[in-house]
Design an enzyme around this catalytic site. Structure first.
Site, PDB file in Angstrom:
ATOM      1  N   HIS A  86       0.857  -1.190   0.000  1.00  0.00           N
ATOM      2  CA  HIS A  86       0.000   0.000   0.000  1.00  0.00           C
ATOM      3  C   HIS A  86       0.887   1.232   0.000  1.00  0.00           C
ATOM      4  CE1 HIS A  86      -3.501   2.526   0.742  1.00  0.00           C
ATOM      5  NE2 HIS A  86      -2.671   3.248   1.472  1.00  0.00           N
ATOM      6  N   ASP A 165     -15.474   2.338   7.100  1.00  0.00           N
ATOM      7  CA  ASP A 165     -14.411   3.220   6.638  1.00  0.00           C
ATOM      8  C   ASP A 165     -14.846   3.988   5.398  1.00  0.00           C
ATOM      9  OD1 ASP A 165     -11.659   4.276   6.397  1.00  0.00           O
ATOM     10  OD2 ASP A 165     -11.778   3.180   4.505  1.00  0.00           O
ATOM     11  N   ARG A 172     -14.857  12.481   6.215  1.00  0.00           N
ATOM     12  CA  ARG A 172     -13.610  13.189   6.528  1.00  0.00           C
ATOM     13  C   ARG A 172     -13.185  14.088   5.374  1.00  0.00           C
ATOM     14  NH1 ARG A 172      -9.896   8.476   7.159  1.00  0.00           N
ATOM     15  NH2 ARG A 172      -8.286  10.048   7.345  1.00  0.00           N
ATOM     16  N   SER A 187      -7.886   3.640   8.847  1.00  0.00           N
ATOM     17  CA  SER A 187      -8.595   3.529   7.567  1.00  0.00           C
ATOM     18  C   SER A 187      -7.841   2.571   6.627  1.00  0.00           C
ATOM     19  CB  SER A 187      -8.700   4.928   6.946  1.00  0.00           C
ATOM     20  OG  SER A 187      -9.076   4.859   5.604  1.00  0.00           O
ATOM     21  N   LYS A 191      -8.782  -1.919   5.960  1.00  0.00           N
ATOM     22  CA  LYS A 191      -9.023  -2.542   4.655  1.00  0.00           C
ATOM     23  C   LYS A 191      -7.999  -3.637   4.369  1.00  0.00           C
ATOM     24  CE  LYS A 191      -9.245   1.680   3.220  1.00  0.00           C
ATOM     25  NZ  LYS A 191      -9.366   2.999   2.642  1.00  0.00           N
TER      26      LYS A 191
HETATM   27  N1  URA Z   1      -6.084   6.332   2.253  1.00  0.00           N
HETATM   28  C1  URA Z   1      -7.059   5.690   2.930  1.00  0.00           C
HETATM   29  O1  URA Z   1      -7.486   4.620   2.540  1.00  0.00           O
HETATM   30  N2  URA Z   1      -7.531   6.266   4.054  1.00  0.00           N
HETATM   31  C2  URA Z   1      -7.087   7.443   4.528  1.00  0.00           C
HETATM   32  O2  URA Z   1      -7.547   7.884   5.546  1.00  0.00           O
HETATM   33  C3  URA Z   1      -6.087   8.113   3.813  1.00  0.00           C
HETATM   34  C4  URA Z   1      -5.589   7.526   2.670  1.00  0.00           C
END
Ligand code: URA
Length: 430
Positions: A86, A165, A172, A187, A191
Protein backbone atom coordinates in the site's frame (compact mmCIF):
# COMPACT_ATOMS: atom_id res chain seq x y z
CA UNK A 1 -33.64 0.19 19.93
CA UNK A 2 -32.16 1.48 23.19
CA UNK A 3 -28.52 2.46 22.81
CA UNK A 4 -25.63 1.54 25.13
CA UNK A 5 -23.99 4.96 24.88
CA UNK A 6 -24.84 8.49 23.93
CA UNK A 7 -22.97 9.98 20.95
CA UNK A 8 -22.70 13.37 22.67
CA UNK A 9 -20.96 11.77 25.68
CA UNK A 10 -18.45 10.07 23.38
CA UNK A 11 -17.77 13.35 21.54
CA UNK A 12 -17.39 15.24 24.85
CA UNK A 13 -14.95 12.64 26.17
CA UNK A 14 -12.63 13.03 23.16
CA UNK A 15 -13.13 16.80 23.16
CA UNK A 16 -11.92 16.79 26.78
CA UNK A 17 -8.87 14.64 25.87
CA UNK A 18 -10.09 11.50 27.63
CA UNK A 19 -9.41 8.05 26.21
CA UNK A 20 -12.37 6.24 24.64
CA UNK A 21 -13.08 2.75 26.00
CA UNK A 22 -13.18 -0.32 23.74
CA UNK A 23 -16.95 -0.49 24.32
CA UNK A 24 -17.46 3.16 23.37
CA UNK A 25 -15.45 2.69 20.17
CA UNK A 26 -17.25 -0.54 19.20
CA UNK A 27 -20.55 1.17 19.81
CA UNK A 28 -19.86 4.40 17.94
CA UNK A 29 -18.58 2.65 14.77
CA UNK A 30 -21.45 0.16 14.78
CA UNK A 31 -24.05 2.86 15.50
CA UNK A 32 -22.64 5.08 12.72
CA UNK A 33 -22.82 2.17 10.26
CA UNK A 34 -26.51 1.62 11.09
CA UNK A 35 -27.36 5.36 11.07
CA UNK A 36 -27.90 5.64 14.85
CA UNK A 37 -25.07 8.21 15.00
CA UNK A 38 -25.59 11.15 12.62
CA UNK A 39 -22.99 12.48 10.16
CA UNK A 40 -22.70 15.74 12.12
CA UNK A 41 -21.94 13.80 15.31
CA UNK A 42 -19.34 11.64 13.60
CA UNK A 43 -17.71 14.72 12.05
CA UNK A 44 -17.47 16.37 15.48
CA UNK A 45 -15.87 13.20 16.84
CA UNK A 46 -13.45 13.00 13.88
CA UNK A 47 -12.42 16.62 14.51
CA UNK A 48 -11.91 15.91 18.23
CA UNK A 49 -9.71 12.92 17.25
CA UNK A 50 -7.76 15.09 14.78
CA UNK A 51 -7.13 17.72 17.47
CA UNK A 52 -6.58 15.50 20.51
CA UNK A 53 -5.28 12.23 19.04
CA UNK A 54 -5.73 8.65 20.18
CA UNK A 55 -3.39 6.26 21.95
CA UNK A 56 -2.30 2.95 20.39
CA UNK A 57 -5.00 0.95 22.19
CA UNK A 58 -7.74 3.27 20.96
CA UNK A 59 -6.39 3.14 17.38
CA UNK A 60 -6.28 -0.68 17.50
CA UNK A 61 -9.87 -0.79 18.81
CA UNK A 62 -11.04 1.70 16.16
CA UNK A 63 -9.40 -0.43 13.44
CA UNK A 64 -10.94 -3.66 14.79
CA UNK A 65 -14.39 -2.05 14.92
CA UNK A 66 -14.10 -0.95 11.27
CA UNK A 67 -12.98 -4.45 10.23
CA UNK A 68 -15.99 -5.89 12.11
CA UNK A 69 -18.34 -3.61 10.15
CA UNK A 70 -17.91 -5.79 7.04
CA UNK A 71 -16.65 -9.04 5.54
CA UNK A 72 -13.17 -10.55 5.72
CA UNK A 73 -11.53 -12.24 2.76
CA UNK A 74 -9.17 -15.18 3.14
CA UNK A 75 -6.48 -16.57 0.89
CA UNK A 76 -5.49 -19.62 2.90
CA UNK A 77 -6.81 -21.89 0.12
CA UNK A 78 -4.16 -20.65 -2.32
CA UNK A 79 -1.11 -22.77 -3.03
CA UNK A 80 1.28 -19.82 -2.56
CA UNK A 81 1.76 -17.16 0.12
CA UNK A 82 0.27 -13.69 -0.38
CA UNK A 83 1.78 -10.23 -0.14
CA UNK A 84 0.30 -6.81 -0.77
CA UNK A 85 1.64 -3.28 -0.95
CA UNK A 86 0.00 0.00 0.00
CA UNK A 87 1.30 3.43 -0.90
CA UNK A 88 0.05 6.51 0.93
CA UNK A 89 -0.06 8.21 -2.47
CA UNK A 90 2.23 10.38 -4.50
CA UNK A 91 2.84 12.00 -7.88
CA UNK A 92 3.90 9.66 -10.67
CA UNK A 93 3.53 6.72 -8.29
CA UNK A 94 2.80 3.93 -10.74
CA UNK A 95 4.80 1.34 -8.78
CA UNK A 96 1.86 -1.05 -8.22
CA UNK A 97 1.66 -1.67 -11.97
CA UNK A 98 5.07 -3.29 -12.46
CA UNK A 99 5.31 -4.51 -8.84
CA UNK A 100 2.26 -6.81 -8.68
CA UNK A 101 3.19 -8.91 -11.74
CA UNK A 102 6.87 -8.89 -10.72
CA UNK A 103 6.19 -10.34 -7.27
CA UNK A 104 3.76 -12.88 -8.76
CA UNK A 105 6.46 -13.92 -11.25
CA UNK A 106 8.68 -14.69 -8.23
CA UNK A 107 6.13 -17.07 -6.68
CA UNK A 108 4.09 -14.92 -4.28
CA UNK A 109 0.41 -14.13 -4.99
CA UNK A 110 -0.54 -10.44 -4.95
CA UNK A 111 -4.15 -9.48 -4.12
CA UNK A 112 -4.00 -5.75 -4.72
CA UNK A 113 -7.22 -3.92 -3.86
CA UNK A 114 -6.79 -0.41 -5.17
CA UNK A 115 -8.63 2.88 -5.39
CA UNK A 116 -9.30 5.75 -7.72
CA UNK A 117 -7.48 9.05 -7.45
CA UNK A 118 -8.88 12.12 -5.76
CA UNK A 119 -7.04 15.43 -5.92
CA UNK A 120 -3.44 15.62 -7.08
CA UNK A 121 -2.46 11.97 -6.50
CA UNK A 122 -3.37 9.49 -9.22
CA UNK A 123 -5.32 6.30 -8.62
CA UNK A 124 -4.11 2.89 -9.76
CA UNK A 125 -7.54 1.95 -11.14
CA UNK A 126 -7.72 5.14 -13.23
CA UNK A 127 -4.34 4.28 -14.72
CA UNK A 128 -5.29 0.71 -15.62
CA UNK A 129 -8.64 1.82 -17.04
CA UNK A 130 -6.73 3.60 -19.80
CA UNK A 131 -6.00 0.11 -21.21
CA UNK A 132 -8.79 -0.68 -23.71
CA UNK A 133 -11.23 -3.26 -22.29
CA UNK A 134 -9.71 -3.53 -18.79
CA UNK A 135 -12.28 -3.91 -15.98
CA UNK A 136 -11.68 -2.89 -12.34
CA UNK A 137 -14.59 -4.86 -10.84
CA UNK A 138 -13.85 -8.48 -10.01
CA UNK A 139 -16.02 -10.75 -7.81
CA UNK A 140 -14.41 -12.42 -4.79
CA UNK A 141 -14.59 -15.80 -6.60
CA UNK A 142 -13.01 -14.43 -9.79
CA UNK A 143 -10.31 -12.76 -7.69
CA UNK A 144 -9.37 -16.06 -6.05
CA UNK A 145 -9.37 -17.85 -9.42
CA UNK A 146 -7.12 -15.16 -10.96
CA UNK A 147 -4.74 -15.31 -7.99
CA UNK A 148 -4.49 -19.07 -8.46
CA UNK A 149 -4.01 -19.00 -12.23
CA UNK A 150 -2.13 -15.74 -12.88
CA UNK A 151 -0.76 -14.90 -9.43
CA UNK A 152 -1.76 -11.23 -9.36
CA UNK A 153 -4.94 -9.20 -9.41
CA UNK A 154 -5.32 -5.42 -9.18
CA UNK A 155 -8.98 -4.54 -8.72
CA UNK A 156 -11.48 -2.31 -6.94
CA UNK A 157 -12.22 -3.15 -3.30
CA UNK A 158 -15.76 -4.56 -3.06
CA UNK A 159 -18.34 -2.68 -1.00
CA UNK A 160 -18.34 -5.39 1.70
CA UNK A 161 -14.83 -4.61 2.99
CA UNK A 162 -14.79 -2.20 6.00
CA UNK A 163 -17.99 -0.34 4.97
CA UNK A 164 -17.68 1.90 8.06
CA UNK A 165 -14.41 3.22 6.64
CA UNK A 166 -15.97 3.96 3.25
CA UNK A 167 -18.58 6.13 4.90
CA UNK A 168 -16.22 7.76 7.36
CA UNK A 169 -13.61 8.52 4.69
CA UNK A 170 -16.20 10.33 2.55
CA UNK A 171 -17.22 12.34 5.64
CA UNK A 172 -13.61 13.19 6.53
CA UNK A 173 -13.03 14.34 2.96
CA UNK A 174 -15.64 17.11 3.33
CA UNK A 175 -14.98 18.05 6.98
CA UNK A 176 -11.24 18.79 7.00
CA UNK A 177 -10.48 15.66 9.03
CA UNK A 178 -8.49 13.52 6.57
CA UNK A 179 -5.09 14.48 8.03
CA UNK A 180 -5.42 12.74 11.42
CA UNK A 181 -2.81 10.01 11.89
CA UNK A 182 -5.11 7.72 13.98
CA UNK A 183 -7.83 8.00 11.32
CA UNK A 184 -5.48 7.52 8.33
CA UNK A 185 -3.75 4.53 9.96
CA UNK A 186 -7.00 2.80 10.96
CA UNK A 187 -8.59 3.53 7.57
CA UNK A 188 -5.74 1.98 5.58
CA UNK A 189 -5.11 -0.92 7.93
CA UNK A 190 -8.77 -1.92 8.40
CA UNK A 191 -9.02 -2.54 4.65
CA UNK A 192 -5.70 -4.35 4.41
CA UNK A 193 -6.33 -6.60 7.44
CA UNK A 194 -9.90 -7.39 6.26
CA UNK A 195 -8.49 -8.26 2.83
CA UNK A 196 -6.55 -11.10 4.44
CA UNK A 197 -3.04 -10.68 3.02
CA UNK A 198 -0.25 -12.55 4.83
CA UNK A 199 2.39 -9.86 4.25
CA UNK A 200 1.96 -6.13 3.81
CA UNK A 201 4.58 -3.64 2.68
CA UNK A 202 3.72 0.01 3.20
CA UNK A 203 5.26 2.76 1.08
CA UNK A 204 4.85 5.86 3.24
CA UNK A 205 5.63 8.95 1.18
CA UNK A 206 7.29 12.07 2.58
CA UNK A 207 7.45 15.47 0.88
CA UNK A 208 5.52 18.14 -0.99
CA UNK A 209 3.61 15.65 -3.18
CA UNK A 210 2.61 13.44 -0.22
CA UNK A 211 -0.04 13.50 2.50
CA UNK A 212 2.73 13.78 5.09
CA UNK A 213 4.94 16.74 4.30
CA UNK A 214 7.55 16.09 6.99
CA UNK A 215 9.49 13.02 7.98
CA UNK A 216 8.47 12.99 11.67
CA UNK A 217 4.77 12.78 10.78
CA UNK A 218 5.40 10.14 8.12
CA UNK A 219 7.42 8.10 10.61
CA UNK A 220 4.64 8.28 13.19
CA UNK A 221 2.09 7.13 10.58
CA UNK A 222 4.38 4.29 9.46
CA UNK A 223 5.06 3.12 13.04
CA UNK A 224 1.34 3.20 13.87
CA UNK A 225 0.43 1.14 10.80
CA UNK A 226 3.25 -1.37 11.32
CA UNK A 227 2.09 -1.91 14.93
CA UNK A 228 -1.54 -2.39 13.83
CA UNK A 229 -0.59 -4.91 11.14
CA UNK A 230 1.83 -6.82 13.36
CA UNK A 231 -0.72 -7.06 16.20
CA UNK A 232 -3.27 -8.42 13.71
CA UNK A 233 -0.86 -11.19 12.63
CA UNK A 234 0.08 -9.61 9.27
CA UNK A 235 3.83 -9.43 8.57
CA UNK A 236 4.09 -5.65 8.09
CA UNK A 237 7.05 -3.49 7.04
CA UNK A 238 7.10 0.17 5.97
CA UNK A 239 9.53 2.05 3.78
CA UNK A 240 9.65 5.83 4.11
CA UNK A 241 10.26 7.17 0.61
CA UNK A 242 10.86 10.58 -0.91
CA UNK A 243 7.97 12.43 -2.57
CA UNK A 244 9.57 15.87 -2.88
CA UNK A 245 10.20 15.08 -6.56
CA UNK A 246 7.76 13.08 -8.74
CA UNK A 247 8.54 9.41 -9.32
CA UNK A 248 9.72 8.60 -12.83
CA UNK A 249 9.15 10.81 -15.84
CA UNK A 250 5.35 10.73 -16.15
CA UNK A 251 2.26 11.74 -14.15
CA UNK A 252 -1.05 10.82 -15.78
CA UNK A 253 -3.00 7.68 -16.53
CA UNK A 254 -1.97 6.23 -19.92
CA UNK A 255 1.41 8.02 -19.65
CA UNK A 256 2.14 6.07 -16.46
CA UNK A 257 0.97 2.75 -17.93
CA UNK A 258 3.40 3.27 -20.82
CA UNK A 259 6.25 3.93 -18.38
CA UNK A 260 5.33 0.86 -16.30
CA UNK A 261 5.45 -1.31 -19.42
CA UNK A 262 8.93 0.08 -20.13
CA UNK A 263 9.99 -1.06 -16.64
CA UNK A 264 8.49 -4.52 -17.27
CA UNK A 265 10.43 -4.64 -20.55
CA UNK A 266 13.68 -4.16 -18.61
CA UNK A 267 14.03 -0.37 -19.09
CA UNK A 268 12.27 2.62 -17.54
CA UNK A 269 13.50 5.40 -15.22
CA UNK A 270 16.07 4.40 -12.60
CA UNK A 271 14.01 5.64 -9.60
CA UNK A 272 10.93 3.64 -10.63
CA UNK A 273 13.05 0.52 -11.09
CA UNK A 274 14.84 1.06 -7.75
CA UNK A 275 11.62 1.43 -5.75
CA UNK A 276 9.87 -1.42 -7.57
CA UNK A 277 12.76 -3.77 -6.76
CA UNK A 278 13.07 -2.58 -3.13
CA UNK A 279 9.35 -3.14 -2.48
CA UNK A 280 9.42 -6.48 -4.31
CA UNK A 281 12.31 -7.68 -2.12
CA UNK A 282 10.39 -6.70 1.03
CA UNK A 283 7.23 -8.48 -0.16
CA UNK A 284 9.13 -11.63 -1.09
CA UNK A 285 11.12 -11.69 2.15
CA UNK A 286 7.95 -11.15 4.22
CA UNK A 287 6.32 -14.08 2.41
CA UNK A 288 9.37 -16.28 3.10
CA UNK A 289 10.73 -16.31 -0.47
CA UNK A 290 14.34 -15.21 -0.22
CA UNK A 291 16.03 -17.30 -2.91
CA UNK A 292 14.64 -15.42 -5.93
CA UNK A 293 16.07 -12.17 -7.32
CA UNK A 294 13.24 -9.96 -8.65
CA UNK A 295 15.82 -8.19 -10.85
CA UNK A 296 16.14 -11.41 -12.88
CA UNK A 297 12.37 -11.66 -13.35
CA UNK A 298 12.30 -8.12 -14.75
CA UNK A 299 15.27 -8.72 -17.01
CA UNK A 300 14.18 -12.07 -18.47
CA UNK A 301 10.55 -11.12 -19.26
CA UNK A 302 8.79 -13.29 -16.65
CA UNK A 303 7.25 -10.21 -14.99
CA UNK A 304 6.07 -8.97 -18.41
CA UNK A 305 4.42 -12.36 -19.09
CA UNK A 306 2.45 -12.10 -15.82
CA UNK A 307 1.48 -8.49 -16.64
CA UNK A 308 0.05 -9.57 -19.99
CA UNK A 309 -1.94 -12.43 -18.41
CA UNK A 310 -3.13 -10.17 -15.56
CA UNK A 311 -4.41 -7.50 -17.97
CA UNK A 312 -6.04 -10.07 -20.28
CA UNK A 313 -7.74 -11.85 -17.34
CA UNK A 314 -9.63 -8.61 -16.59
CA UNK A 315 -10.71 -8.06 -20.22
CA UNK A 316 -7.85 -5.76 -21.23
CA UNK A 317 -5.83 -5.99 -24.41
CA UNK A 318 -2.13 -5.79 -23.49
CA UNK A 319 -1.25 -5.14 -27.16
CA UNK A 320 -3.76 -2.33 -27.70
CA UNK A 321 -2.44 1.12 -28.39
CA UNK A 322 -2.86 3.36 -25.34
CA UNK A 323 -4.84 6.58 -25.69
CA UNK A 324 -2.92 9.81 -26.29
CA UNK A 325 -4.14 13.35 -25.57
CA UNK A 326 -5.30 15.50 -28.47
CA UNK A 327 -3.11 18.51 -27.60
CA UNK A 328 0.32 19.10 -26.09
CA UNK A 329 2.22 22.17 -24.89
CA UNK A 330 5.76 22.50 -23.64
CA UNK A 331 7.41 24.17 -20.66
CA UNK A 332 10.98 25.14 -21.60
CA UNK A 333 14.09 26.06 -19.62
CA UNK A 334 14.50 29.80 -19.14
CA UNK A 335 18.24 29.50 -18.75
CA UNK A 336 21.15 27.11 -18.99
CA UNK A 337 22.23 25.22 -15.86
CA UNK A 338 21.30 22.23 -13.73
CA UNK A 339 17.79 21.36 -12.52
CA UNK A 340 17.91 21.99 -8.76
CA UNK A 341 14.29 21.23 -7.86
CA UNK A 342 11.17 19.85 -9.55
CA UNK A 343 8.26 20.15 -7.15
CA UNK A 344 6.08 17.05 -6.88
CA UNK A 345 2.97 18.83 -5.67
CA UNK A 346 3.01 21.33 -8.56
CA UNK A 347 3.46 18.55 -11.13
CA UNK A 348 0.62 16.55 -9.51
CA UNK A 349 -1.73 19.52 -9.48
CA UNK A 350 -0.81 20.35 -13.11
CA UNK A 351 -1.60 16.76 -14.21
CA UNK A 352 -4.88 16.98 -12.30
CA UNK A 353 -5.79 20.34 -13.90
CA UNK A 354 -4.97 18.93 -17.34
CA UNK A 355 -7.68 16.29 -16.77
CA UNK A 356 -5.75 13.30 -15.37
CA UNK A 357 -7.41 13.57 -11.95
CA UNK A 358 -10.77 14.45 -10.48
CA UNK A 359 -12.04 17.06 -8.00
CA UNK A 360 -15.15 15.03 -7.00
CA UNK A 361 -15.30 11.27 -6.95
CA UNK A 362 -17.98 11.12 -9.67
CA UNK A 363 -15.91 13.20 -12.17
CA UNK A 364 -14.51 11.43 -15.27
CA UNK A 365 -10.75 11.43 -15.98
CA UNK A 366 -8.96 11.82 -19.31
CA UNK A 367 -6.89 8.75 -20.15
CA UNK A 368 -4.27 10.65 -22.15
CA UNK A 369 -3.88 13.75 -19.95
CA UNK A 370 -0.88 14.45 -17.74
CA UNK A 371 2.69 15.69 -17.54
CA UNK A 372 5.77 14.18 -19.13
CA UNK A 373 9.08 15.24 -17.56
CA UNK A 374 12.23 15.56 -19.65
CA UNK A 375 14.68 16.53 -16.88
CA UNK A 376 14.93 15.76 -13.16
CA UNK A 377 17.05 17.30 -10.37
CA UNK A 378 20.74 16.97 -11.17
CA UNK A 379 20.24 16.99 -14.99
CA UNK A 380 22.00 19.65 -17.12
CA UNK A 381 19.74 21.69 -19.39
CA UNK A 382 20.20 24.30 -22.14
CA UNK A 383 18.15 27.51 -22.40
CA UNK A 384 14.99 26.79 -24.43
CA UNK A 385 15.17 23.03 -23.92
CA UNK A 386 11.82 21.33 -23.16
CA UNK A 387 11.53 20.50 -19.44
CA UNK A 388 7.92 19.28 -19.42
CA UNK A 389 5.30 18.33 -22.02
CA UNK A 390 1.73 18.93 -20.91
CA UNK A 391 -0.94 16.65 -22.40
CA UNK A 392 -4.72 17.22 -22.50
CA UNK A 393 -7.78 16.76 -24.70
CA UNK A 394 -9.08 20.17 -23.62
CA UNK A 395 -6.53 22.93 -24.41
CA UNK A 396 -8.38 25.53 -22.33
CA UNK A 397 -6.81 23.70 -19.35
CA UNK A 398 -3.24 24.63 -20.32
CA UNK A 399 -3.25 28.08 -18.67
CA UNK A 400 -4.23 26.80 -15.21
CA UNK A 401 -1.66 23.99 -15.45
CA UNK A 402 1.06 26.47 -16.49
CA UNK A 403 0.09 28.75 -13.57
CA UNK A 404 0.72 26.10 -10.91
CA UNK A 405 4.04 25.20 -12.54
CA UNK A 406 5.37 28.74 -12.18
CA UNK A 407 8.20 28.58 -9.65
CA UNK A 408 8.01 24.77 -9.49
CA UNK A 409 11.32 24.19 -11.29
CA UNK A 410 14.61 25.74 -10.16
CA UNK A 411 17.56 25.86 -12.53
CA UNK A 412 20.84 26.62 -10.75
CA UNK A 413 24.36 27.34 -11.98
CA UNK A 414 26.42 24.39 -12.96
CA UNK A 415 28.72 23.53 -10.05
CA UNK A 416 26.17 24.67 -7.38
CA UNK A 417 25.30 21.97 -4.91
CA UNK A 418 22.03 20.28 -5.91
CA UNK A 419 20.53 18.60 -2.88
CA UNK A 420 18.87 15.41 -4.10
CA UNK A 421 17.32 13.28 -1.38
CA UNK A 422 17.76 9.52 -1.23
CA UNK A 423 14.68 7.77 -2.63
CA UNK A 424 14.41 5.34 0.29
CA UNK A 425 14.73 7.28 3.54
CA UNK A 426 14.17 4.56 6.12
CA UNK A 427 12.69 1.13 6.85
CA UNK A 428 10.40 0.43 9.80
CA UNK A 429 9.31 -2.93 11.21
CA UNK A 430 9.96 -6.48 10.10
N1 URA B 1 -6.08 6.33 2.25
C1 URA B 1 -7.06 5.69 2.93
O1 URA B 1 -7.49 4.62 2.54
N2 URA B 1 -7.53 6.27 4.05
C2 URA B 1 -7.09 7.44 4.53
O2 URA B 1 -7.55 7.88 5.55
C3 URA B 1 -6.09 8.11 3.81
C4 URA B 1 -5.59 7.53 2.67
Amino acid sequence: MSEDFDAVDVIRAKRDRLGLSTEQIDWVIDAYTRDAVADEQMSALAMAILLNGMDRREIADWTAAMIASGERLGFSGLSRPTADKHSTGGVGDKITLPLAPLVAACGVAVPQLSGRGLGHTGGTLDKLESIPGWQASVSNEAMLAQLDEVGAVICAAGSGLAPADKRLYALRDVTGTVEAIPLIASSIMSKKIAEGTGTLVLDVKVGSGAFMKDEAQARELAETMVALGTDAGVHTVALLTDMQTPLGLTAGNALEVRESVEVLAGGGPADVVELTLALAREMLAGAGVDDVDPGDALADGRAMDVWRSMIAAQGGDPDAELPTAKETQQVTAEREGVVGRLDALAVGVAAWRLGAGRARKEDPVQAGAGVQMHAKPGDRVQAGQPLLTLHTDTPERFDRAQQILEGAIDIVDEGSAVVTSDLILDRIGG
